[in-house]
Design a protein around this motif. Structure first.
Motif, PDB file in Angstrom:
ATOM      1  N   SER A 178       0.836  -1.201   0.000  1.00  0.00           N
ATOM      2  CA  SER A 178       0.000   0.000   0.000  1.00  0.00           C
ATOM      3  C   SER A 178       0.868   1.248   0.000  1.00  0.00           C
ATOM      4  O   SER A 178       2.088   1.198   0.130  1.00  0.00           O
ATOM      5  CB  SER A 178      -0.914   0.010   1.229  1.00  0.00           C
ATOM      6  OG  SER A 178      -0.147   0.167   2.404  1.00  0.00           O
ATOM      7  N   PRO A 181       0.894 -11.700  -9.583  1.00  0.00           N
ATOM      8  CA  PRO A 181      -0.055 -10.670  -9.121  1.00  0.00           C
ATOM      9  C   PRO A 181       0.595  -9.490  -8.400  1.00  0.00           C
ATOM     10  O   PRO A 181       0.272  -8.336  -8.680  1.00  0.00           O
ATOM     11  CB  PRO A 181      -0.978 -11.454  -8.176  1.00  0.00           C
ATOM     12  CG  PRO A 181      -0.928 -12.851  -8.695  1.00  0.00           C
ATOM     13  CD  PRO A 181       0.475 -13.051  -9.175  1.00  0.00           C
ATOM     14  N   ALA A 182       1.525  -9.790  -7.482  1.00  0.00           N
ATOM     15  CA  ALA A 182       2.164  -8.714  -6.709  1.00  0.00           C
ATOM     16  C   ALA A 182       2.993  -7.807  -7.612  1.00  0.00           C
ATOM     17  O   ALA A 182       3.002  -6.581  -7.448  1.00  0.00           O
ATOM     18  CB  ALA A 182       3.038  -9.307  -5.612  1.00  0.00           C
ATOM     19  N   LYS A 230       2.480  -7.324 -10.794  1.00  0.00           N
ATOM     20  CA  LYS A 230       1.513  -6.563 -11.595  1.00  0.00           C
ATOM     21  C   LYS A 230       0.975  -5.379 -10.806  1.00  0.00           C
ATOM     22  O   LYS A 230       0.815  -4.277 -11.333  1.00  0.00           O
ATOM     23  CB  LYS A 230       0.350  -7.477 -12.012  1.00  0.00           C
ATOM     24  CG  LYS A 230       0.610  -8.303 -13.262  1.00  0.00           C
ATOM     25  CD  LYS A 230      -0.666  -9.019 -13.671  1.00  0.00           C
ATOM     26  CE  LYS A 230      -0.490  -9.747 -14.997  1.00  0.00           C
ATOM     27  NZ  LYS A 230      -1.751 -10.412 -15.420  1.00  0.00           N
ATOM     28  N   GLN A 231       0.682  -5.635  -9.531  1.00  0.00           N
ATOM     29  CA  GLN A 231       0.138  -4.580  -8.677  1.00  0.00           C
ATOM     30  C   GLN A 231       1.123  -3.423  -8.528  1.00  0.00           C
ATOM     31  O   GLN A 231       0.731  -2.260  -8.434  1.00  0.00           O
ATOM     32  CB  GLN A 231      -0.202  -5.149  -7.294  1.00  0.00           C
ATOM     33  CG  GLN A 231      -0.941  -4.169  -6.387  1.00  0.00           C
ATOM     34  CD  GLN A 231      -1.320  -4.793  -5.057  1.00  0.00           C
ATOM     35  OE1 GLN A 231      -1.359  -6.013  -4.907  1.00  0.00           O
ATOM     36  NE2 GLN A 231      -1.604  -3.952  -4.071  1.00  0.00           N
TER      37      GLN A 231
END
Length: 310
Positions: free
Chosen positions: A57, A104-105, A107-108
């Protein structure tokens, strides 16, 4: 070098602790072995993490700017370990193993090529400092990445300075206290000539009142000089949580102003009288109301009962 004495090799190691210790090489003087020994004693200030458990975040509560290296290496790369020592207590270093940018991580984080370095600014903004990093040799790679970190450090300091100024300004605008039973005598007791009380029912209403009353309170509105004493009475600006203190508002209105989200009341504790504001909640209108209160141009009414705080 002294004749008749064997050659001894020492490295200043940060492997065991951050203070550093001298470690002697006791193996054969073979280039490959010496290189391995030296690399083994490079700093280990980068924290190895899993992206599945790493906070991706925008929040950053750490003391130093945060940077993370994503690579396919099973262990922390030597170059990253060296940089973690060179920039110790200037950055918080992390590294993680990533097999492919399709994860996924990755990409995020917006990474399109590995290895990649991502950094976070104090305001939470995430930046890809470099991706698809290619290394020719250790020396040039450390030099290039040092320039990258130096630039990002300057940007961090600039943003941190700007953020500090903003926080200081916000703090000045949000310094008005909340009225409770424990501080009522000090904030709105008999010794206070006039209390300007802003009551709210939600955090959104409070923000609006805080902004408005903070601006008005800084304008130094005062009562006309008293003819007899020549004094100027002070004003107390305070907030009240209407949802937690309904009995207090019932002293001014039978329903406790239940139909209103924002309530503004001028209260004279010693005399037990009040005047409620009924205009538009703007700086200009509130300023006029308070000026009228202080100049005696508005009629005060006796409270229905003594205001009670829980």
């Amino acid at each position: 070098m002294h004749p008749g004495r064997a050659l001894r090799l020492f490295v200043y190691s940060y492997k065991r602790n951050e203070k550093g210790t001298l470690e002697e090489y006791k193996g054969d003087l073979v280039a490959k072995n010496v290189k391995t020994f030296c690399q083994d004693h490079l700093p280990r200030f980068s924290r190895r993490v899993s992206l599945n458990h790493f906070d991706l975040s925008s929040t950053n509560l750490e003391k130093y700017p945060r940077v993370i290296l994503l690579s396919t290496k099973k262990d922390t790369p030597v170059i990253w370990r060296a940089l973690s020592g060179l920039y110790y207590r200037r950055f918080s270093f992390y590294d993680a193993e990533v097999h492919d940018v399709s994860e996924p991580a990755a990409k995020q984080l917006g990474v399109d090529a590995l290895p990649a370095i991502i950094g976070w600014l104090p305001n939470g903004e995430r930046h890809i400092l470099k991706s698809g990093i290619s290394v020719k040799d250790l020396k040039s790679a450390i030099k290039d990445l040092s320039l990258l970190l130096d630039s990002f450090e300057k940007k961090n300091k600039k943003v941190a300075s700007s953020q500090a100024s903003k926080n200081q300004k916000d703090s000045a605008q949000r310094k008005l206290p909340l009225l409770t039973a424990s501080n009522s005598d000090a904030l709105c007791g008999d010794k206070t000539p006039v209390c300007i009380i802003g009551a709210f029912r939600s955090s959104r209403d409070r923000e609006k009142l805080e902004s408005l009353l903070s601006k008005v309170s800084q304008k130094s509105l005062t009562r006309r000089p008293n003819v007899a004493s020549g004094s100027r009475d002070s004003v107390s600006y305070i907030f009240l949580d209407a949802t937690k203190q309904p009995l207090f508002l019932c002293a001014f209105d039978k329903s406790g102003y239940k139909s209103s989200d924002n309530i503004l009341v001028a209260f004279k504790p010693r005399k037990g009288k009040f005047a409620a504001f009924s205009g538009d909640m703007t700086v200009e209108e509130v300023e006029k109301f308070i000026s009228s209160v202080l100049n005696g141009d508005i009629q005060f009414t006796k409270t229905r009962q003594k205001p009670v705080l829980k």
